[in-house]
Design an enzyme around this catalytic site. Structure first.
Site, PDB file in Angstrom:
ATOM      1  CE1 TYR A  18     -56.854 -26.932  30.188  1.00  0.00           C
ATOM      2  CE2 TYR A  18     -56.878 -27.856  27.968  1.00  0.00           C
ATOM      3  CZ  TYR A  18     -56.182 -27.394  29.070  1.00  0.00           C
ATOM      4  OH  TYR A  18     -54.808 -27.383  29.056  1.00  0.00           O
ATOM      5  CE  LYS A  66     -53.747 -23.277  29.938  1.00  0.00           C
ATOM      6  NZ  LYS A  66     -52.920 -23.136  31.192  1.00  0.00           N
ATOM      7  CB  THR A  73     -53.007 -26.185  25.889  1.00  0.00           C
ATOM      8  OG1 THR A  73     -53.508 -27.186  25.010  1.00  0.00           O
ATOM      9  CG2 THR A  73     -54.160 -25.223  26.173  1.00  0.00           C
ATOM     10  CG  ASP A  74     -51.944 -28.563  21.071  1.00  0.00           C
ATOM     11  OD1 ASP A  74     -52.647 -28.728  22.086  1.00  0.00           O
ATOM     12  OD2 ASP A  74     -51.533 -29.527  20.380  1.00  0.00           O
ATOM     13  CD  GLU A  75     -56.605 -29.648  24.539  1.00  0.00           C
ATOM     14  OE1 GLU A  75     -57.806 -29.476  24.777  1.00  0.00           O
ATOM     15  OE2 GLU A  75     -55.927 -30.560  25.045  1.00  0.00           O
ATOM     16  NE  ARG A 101     -56.470 -34.601  21.492  1.00  0.00           N
ATOM     17  CZ  ARG A 101     -57.532 -34.466  20.695  1.00  0.00           C
ATOM     18  NH1 ARG A 101     -57.389 -34.565  19.370  1.00  0.00           N
ATOM     19  NH2 ARG A 101     -58.727 -34.227  21.198  1.00  0.00           N
TER      20      ARG A 101
HETATM   21  P1  NAD Z   1     -52.438 -31.063  36.387  1.00  0.00           P
HETATM   22  O1  NAD Z   1     -53.923 -31.058  36.402  1.00  0.00           O
HETATM   23  O2  NAD Z   1     -51.698 -32.347  36.520  1.00  0.00           O
HETATM   24  O3  NAD Z   1     -51.870 -30.098  37.532  1.00  0.00           O
HETATM   25  C1  NAD Z   1     -52.446 -28.857  37.826  1.00  0.00           C
HETATM   26  C2  NAD Z   1     -51.833 -28.369  39.138  1.00  0.00           C
HETATM   27  O4  NAD Z   1     -52.380 -27.068  39.416  1.00  0.00           O
HETATM   28  C3  NAD Z   1     -52.175 -29.248  40.345  1.00  0.00           C
HETATM   29  O5  NAD Z   1     -51.031 -29.427  41.138  1.00  0.00           O
HETATM   30  C4  NAD Z   1     -53.234 -28.452  41.080  1.00  0.00           C
HETATM   31  O6  NAD Z   1     -53.239 -28.697  42.488  1.00  0.00           O
HETATM   32  C5  NAD Z   1     -52.820 -27.034  40.761  1.00  0.00           C
HETATM   33  N1  NAD Z   1     -53.944 -26.082  40.843  1.00  0.00           N
HETATM   34  C6  NAD Z   1     -55.178 -26.208  40.271  1.00  0.00           C
HETATM   35  N2  NAD Z   1     -55.947 -25.155  40.601  1.00  0.00           N
HETATM   36  C7  NAD Z   1     -55.184 -24.348  41.383  1.00  0.00           C
HETATM   37  C8  NAD Z   1     -55.426 -23.111  42.021  1.00  0.00           C
HETATM   38  N3  NAD Z   1     -56.611 -22.491  41.944  1.00  0.00           N
HETATM   39  N4  NAD Z   1     -54.421 -22.544  42.744  1.00  0.00           N
HETATM   40  C9  NAD Z   1     -53.208 -23.165  42.853  1.00  0.00           C
HETATM   41  N5  NAD Z   1     -52.942 -24.359  42.291  1.00  0.00           N
HETATM   42  C10 NAD Z   1     -53.918 -24.932  41.556  1.00  0.00           C
HETATM   43  O7  NAD Z   1     -52.045 -30.304  35.031  1.00  0.00           O
HETATM   44  P2  NAD Z   1     -50.850 -30.571  34.015  1.00  0.00           P
HETATM   45  O8  NAD Z   1     -51.269 -31.600  33.044  1.00  0.00           O
HETATM   46  O9  NAD Z   1     -49.601 -30.721  34.766  1.00  0.00           O
HETATM   47  O10 NAD Z   1     -50.831 -29.169  33.239  1.00  0.00           O
HETATM   48  C11 NAD Z   1     -50.097 -28.082  33.751  1.00  0.00           C
HETATM   49  C12 NAD Z   1     -50.279 -26.873  32.830  1.00  0.00           C
HETATM   50  O11 NAD Z   1     -49.837 -27.202  31.515  1.00  0.00           O
HETATM   51  C13 NAD Z   1     -51.734 -26.421  32.694  1.00  0.00           C
HETATM   52  O12 NAD Z   1     -51.738 -25.005  32.674  1.00  0.00           O
HETATM   53  C14 NAD Z   1     -52.167 -26.985  31.355  1.00  0.00           C
HETATM   54  O13 NAD Z   1     -53.151 -26.173  30.761  1.00  0.00           O
HETATM   55  C15 NAD Z   1     -50.863 -26.930  30.580  1.00  0.00           C
HETATM   56  N6  NAD Z   1     -50.726 -27.932  29.511  1.00  0.00           N
HETATM   57  C16 NAD Z   1     -50.956 -29.255  29.773  1.00  0.00           C
HETATM   58  C17 NAD Z   1     -50.782 -30.191  28.760  1.00  0.00           C
HETATM   59  C18 NAD Z   1     -50.973 -31.673  29.012  1.00  0.00           C
HETATM   60  O14 NAD Z   1     -50.920 -32.461  28.072  1.00  0.00           O
HETATM   61  N7  NAD Z   1     -51.175 -32.118  30.243  1.00  0.00           N
HETATM   62  C19 NAD Z   1     -50.415 -29.767  27.479  1.00  0.00           C
HETATM   63  C20 NAD Z   1     -50.186 -28.407  27.254  1.00  0.00           C
HETATM   64  C21 NAD Z   1     -50.341 -27.494  28.268  1.00  0.00           C
HETATM   65  P1  TYD Z   2     -56.952 -36.370  26.871  1.00  0.00           P
HETATM   66  O1  TYD Z   2     -55.818 -37.142  27.457  1.00  0.00           O
HETATM   67  O2  TYD Z   2     -58.137 -36.068  27.715  1.00  0.00           O
HETATM   68  O3  TYD Z   2     -56.308 -35.030  26.286  1.00  0.00           O
HETATM   69  P2  TYD Z   2     -57.006 -33.861  25.361  1.00  0.00           P
HETATM   70  O4  TYD Z   2     -58.438 -34.110  25.230  1.00  0.00           O
HETATM   71  O5  TYD Z   2     -56.720 -32.630  26.184  1.00  0.00           O
HETATM   72  O6  TYD Z   2     -56.277 -33.913  24.065  1.00  0.00           O
HETATM   73  O7  TYD Z   2     -57.454 -37.134  25.592  1.00  0.00           O
HETATM   74  C1  TYD Z   2     -56.564 -37.442  24.522  1.00  0.00           C
HETATM   75  C2  TYD Z   2     -57.374 -38.107  23.423  1.00  0.00           C
HETATM   76  O8  TYD Z   2     -57.874 -39.357  23.905  1.00  0.00           O
HETATM   77  C3  TYD Z   2     -58.598 -37.297  23.019  1.00  0.00           C
HETATM   78  O9  TYD Z   2     -58.819 -37.452  21.620  1.00  0.00           O
HETATM   79  C4  TYD Z   2     -59.730 -37.953  23.785  1.00  0.00           C
HETATM   80  C5  TYD Z   2     -59.320 -39.412  23.844  1.00  0.00           C
HETATM   81  N1  TYD Z   2     -59.787 -40.159  25.041  1.00  0.00           N
HETATM   82  C6  TYD Z   2     -60.478 -41.363  24.878  1.00  0.00           C
HETATM   83  O10 TYD Z   2     -60.707 -41.839  23.752  1.00  0.00           O
HETATM   84  N2  TYD Z   2     -60.893 -42.024  26.002  1.00  0.00           N
HETATM   85  C7  TYD Z   2     -60.675 -41.543  27.256  1.00  0.00           C
HETATM   86  O11 TYD Z   2     -61.117 -42.196  28.256  1.00  0.00           O
HETATM   87  C8  TYD Z   2     -59.954 -40.325  27.402  1.00  0.00           C
HETATM   88  C9  TYD Z   2     -59.689 -39.741  28.767  1.00  0.00           C
HETATM   89  C10 TYD Z   2     -59.520 -39.660  26.257  1.00  0.00           C
END
Ligand code: NAD
Ligand code: TYD
Length: 337
Positions: free
Chosen positions: A150, A154, A125-127, A214
């Site tokens: 988090y 990562k 992630t970019d975070e 974002r």
């Molecule tokens: P999500 O929370 O929707 O899914 C996570 C999945 O991992 C679930 O299916 C869960 O059951 C599985 N999991 C969790 N712990 C586990 C364990 N101990 N063993 C096996 N499986 C396990 O997450 P997402 O939003 O799909 O993100 C997927 C990946 O992409 C993550 O690594 C996250 O850091 C990265 N990512 C997410 C975003 C975003 O915006 N959602 C952006 C950049 C990177």
């Molecule tokens: P989120 O979807 O949790 O992603 P991340 O924090 O990983 O970027 O949140 C996106 C943005 O929205 C972040 O600035 C936090 C804000 N946010 C709210 O304002 N209210 C909410 O209930 C949530 C979940 C997020």
């Protein structure tokens, strides 16, 4: 032919990736997923009869289970999504974040090396870069300055992947993507939470002044980028993936209210998230110049399509919003009124 072990394939991005990989490539796909609250076999519904797809339930923290899946399936590639992924939950309790994101990643790297996988793609992630001021964008050379449990976990996993390349010569790559949105996203993240609340006429909780920024990317664009990196990325490299779509949270929330035909009276300004990063923005020129990838979905089009998906799949999110989700919602948002 390649066989991908996709960890976290039952989650949001993982399940979109599995569908895309089965459609666009000839790879076999084995999903390895613990099915935590965020993992859901419904996200993979319809794939059961595909001979190129298999599902194995298991936890990446469990070295014996991970070893067993590698030995039974002999994957050629690992695409590692499995993680605890929600910042707010990491504020409440970071334990599972360290266990899964840090320890689990090392367990996978060890098993992948022992079994001689050809490539390990770590989805990050970019975070990990921390927070930006009003200008500038993260490049792959930006310093790692994570601010939440988090993002710190990562970052730890990214550095373990880097070490596996440098120390053991493993063919490992890290991608760092900006905020995803699209179908099957668990309704605790901003966009699906606001859509579901708007559809149910419930308040939309906006943190702080709502002006955090974002850089949104549709999950389809992210998954296409991952296929491109898997095929052509350089070992040991980091690739930033972004959507070129910076928006303030309030802009996103207002657009969702318009799509839902609801008034702004539903917006509730609530106590800010502690340590809330102000702005993320990604420079993906390495992806563009080296691998010819660029995002293709305009944010407003992608958001409208995502809104329609949540309207048409109400059963899906109503089911995942029952049970344990309600306790989480009450604990987190109850404290921010
Ligand atoms: P999500 O929370 O929707 O899914 C996570 C999945 O991992 C679930 O299916 C869960 O059951 C599985 N999991 C969790 N712990 C586990 C364990 N101990 N063993 C096996 N499986 C396990 O997450 P997402 O939003 O799909 O993100 C997927 C990946 O992409 C993550 O690594 C996250 O850091 C990265 N990512 C997410 C975003 C975003 O915006 N959602 C952006 C950049 C990177
Ligand atoms: P989120 O979807 O949790 O992603 P991340 O924090 O990983 O970027 O949140 C996106 C943005 O929205 C972040 O600035 C936090 C804000 N946010 C709210 O304002 N209210 C909410 O209930 C949530 C979940 C997020």
């Amino acid at each position: 032919m390649s066989k991908l072990l996709v960890t976290g394939g039952a989650g949001f991005i993982g399940s979109n990736f599995v569908r895309l990989a089965l459609t666009r490539t000839r790879h076999e796909v084995v999903v390895f997923d613990a099915l935590t609250y965020a993992g859901n076999l419904e996200n993979l519904a319809g794939l059961e009869n595909d001979p190129r797809y298999a599902f194995v339930k298991g936890d990446i923290r469990d070295a014996a289970a991970v070893r067993a899946v590698f030995e039974a399936q002999r994957p050629t590639h690992v695409v590692h999504f499995a993680a605890e992924s929600h910042v707010d939950r990491s504020v409440m309790d970071a334990t599972a974040f360290v266990q899964t994101n840090v320890v689990g990643t090392q367990v996978l790297l060890d098993a992948g090396r022992a079994c001689g996988v050809e490539r390990f793609l770590h989805v990050s992630t970019d975070e990990v870069y921390g927070s930006l001021g009003p200008t500038g964008r993260f490049t792959e050379d930006s310093p790692l300055m994570p601010n939440s449990p988090y993002s710190a976990s990562k970052t730890g996993s990214d550095l373990l992947v880097r070490a596996a390349f440098h120390t053991h010569g493993m063919n490992a790559i890290v991608t760092r993507c900006s905020n995803n949105y699209g179908p099957y996203q668990f309704p605790e993240k901003l966009i699906p939470l606001m859509i579901a609340n708007a559809l149910e006429n419930k308040p939309l909780p906006v943190y702080g002044d709502g002006k955090n920024v974002r850089d949104w990317i549709h999950v389809q664009d992210h998954c296409e980028a991952l296929l491109v990196v898997l095929a052509g990325g350089r070992a040991g490299e980091v690739y930033n993936i972004g959507g070129d779509s910076e928006r303030e949270n309030l802009q996103v929330v207002r657009r969702i209210l318009a799509l839902a035909n609801r008034g702004e009276d539903l917006i509730r300004y609530v106590t800010d998230r502690p340590g809330h990063d102000r702005r993320y923005a990604i420079d993906s020129s390495r992806m563009r110049d080296e691998l010819g990838w660029r995002p293709s979905i305009r944010f407003e089009d992608g958001l409208a399509a995502t809104f329609r998906w949540y309207v048409e799949n109400r059963d899906w999110w109503e089911r995942v919003r029952s049970g344990a989700y309600r306790d989480y919602y009450e604990r987190w948002y109850g404290a921010r009124r």
